[in-house]
Motif scaffolding. Structure first.
Motif, short mmCIF file in Angstrom:
data_model
loop_
_atom_site.label_atom_id
_atom_site.label_comp_id
_atom_site.label_asym_id
_atom_site.label_seq_id
_atom_site.Cartn_x
_atom_site.Cartn_y
_atom_site.Cartn_z
N MET A 80 -22.84 10.02 -54.69
CA MET A 80 -23.94 9.75 -53.79
C MET A 80 -23.47 9.93 -52.35
N THR A 81 -24.32 10.47 -51.52
CA THR A 81 -24.00 10.70 -50.11
C THR A 81 -23.92 9.37 -49.37
N THR A 82 -22.81 9.14 -48.68
CA THR A 82 -22.67 7.92 -47.88
C THR A 82 -22.30 8.22 -46.43
N LYS A 83 -21.88 9.46 -46.13
CA LYS A 83 -21.53 9.86 -44.76
C LYS A 83 -22.03 11.27 -44.54
N ILE A 84 -22.56 11.51 -43.33
CA ILE A 84 -23.06 12.84 -42.99
C ILE A 84 -22.63 13.16 -41.56
N VAL A 85 -22.16 14.38 -41.35
CA VAL A 85 -21.82 14.86 -40.01
C VAL A 85 -22.85 15.93 -39.66
N LEU A 86 -23.47 15.79 -38.49
CA LEU A 86 -24.48 16.74 -38.03
C LEU A 86 -23.97 17.46 -36.80
N ARG A 87 -24.18 18.79 -36.79
CA ARG A 87 -23.76 19.61 -35.66
C ARG A 87 -24.98 20.22 -35.00
N HIS A 88 -24.78 20.67 -33.77
CA HIS A 88 -25.84 21.27 -32.98
C HIS A 88 -26.49 22.44 -33.72
N GLY A 89 -27.81 22.36 -33.91
CA GLY A 89 -28.56 23.46 -34.49
C GLY A 89 -28.39 23.67 -35.98
N VAL A 90 -27.74 22.74 -36.67
CA VAL A 90 -27.50 22.91 -38.11
C VAL A 90 -28.10 21.73 -38.87
N PRO A 91 -29.31 21.90 -39.43
CA PRO A 91 -29.87 20.83 -40.24
C PRO A 91 -29.05 20.63 -41.51
N ARG A 92 -29.12 19.44 -42.05
CA ARG A 92 -28.32 19.11 -43.24
C ARG A 92 -29.24 18.61 -44.33
N ARG A 93 -29.17 19.23 -45.49
CA ARG A 93 -29.95 18.81 -46.66
C ARG A 93 -29.03 18.06 -47.61
N THR A 94 -29.52 16.92 -48.10
CA THR A 94 -28.78 16.13 -49.09
C THR A 94 -29.75 15.73 -50.19
N VAL A 95 -29.25 15.02 -51.17
CA VAL A 95 -30.12 14.52 -52.24
C VAL A 95 -31.11 13.49 -51.71
N LEU A 96 -30.79 12.85 -50.59
CA LEU A 96 -31.69 11.86 -49.98
C LEU A 96 -32.81 12.50 -49.19
N GLY A 97 -32.53 13.66 -48.59
CA GLY A 97 -33.50 14.32 -47.73
C GLY A 97 -32.81 15.24 -46.75
N SER A 98 -33.53 15.63 -45.72
CA SER A 98 -33.00 16.52 -44.70
C SER A 98 -32.81 15.77 -43.39
N PHE A 99 -31.74 16.11 -42.67
CA PHE A 99 -31.40 15.47 -41.42
C PHE A 99 -31.17 16.54 -40.37
N GLY A 100 -31.58 16.27 -39.14
CA GLY A 100 -31.31 17.18 -38.04
C GLY A 100 -31.34 16.44 -36.72
N VAL A 101 -30.44 16.82 -35.84
CA VAL A 101 -30.41 16.22 -34.51
C VAL A 101 -31.30 17.06 -33.61
N ILE A 102 -32.26 16.42 -32.98
CA ILE A 102 -33.16 17.09 -32.06
C ILE A 102 -32.47 17.26 -30.71
N TYR A 103 -31.82 16.20 -30.23
CA TYR A 103 -31.00 16.32 -29.03
C TYR A 103 -30.06 15.13 -28.90
N VAL A 104 -29.02 15.33 -28.11
CA VAL A 104 -28.09 14.26 -27.73
C VAL A 104 -28.20 14.12 -26.22
N ASP A 105 -28.52 12.93 -25.76
CA ASP A 105 -28.64 12.65 -24.33
C ASP A 105 -27.37 11.93 -23.88
N ALA A 106 -26.51 12.65 -23.15
CA ALA A 106 -25.23 12.11 -22.71
C ALA A 106 -25.12 12.15 -21.19
#
Length: 91
Positions: A1-27
């Protein structure tokens, strides 16, 4: 089971739980570090999170663990909360 996910700029991530994507990082200087996160797990939701904030994915609680290199080629780390005591409380 997925317990950790790393997300990078412009790369959505699909897992068994669903899809994840970063819209923006405000730094921006003198502002809190925030991440705008999109999650699709049968329903689409968007979250604005600071490190330590939690969000729901299906019936699980997840946390924005950290952001590496927020002002550059950032990487966003999210993970499943294993114990309720892991959740950081902001004042």
């Amino acid at each position: 089971m997925t317990t950790k996910i790393v997300l990078r700029h412009g790369v959505p991530r699909r897992t068994v739980l669903g899809s994840f994507g970063v819209i923006y990082v405000d730094a921006r200087p003198d502002h809190p570090l925030t991440v705008r996160l999109g999650v699709y797990d049968g329903e689409e939701r968007r979250y604005t999170l600071e490190p330590g904030d939690t969000f729901a994915v299906q019936d699980e609680l997840w946390v924005l663990d950290r952001v590496e290199d927020p002002g550059g080629d950032w990487r966003v780390f999210i993970r499943k909360v294993e114990q309720p005591s892991e959740v950081a409380q902001r004042p």
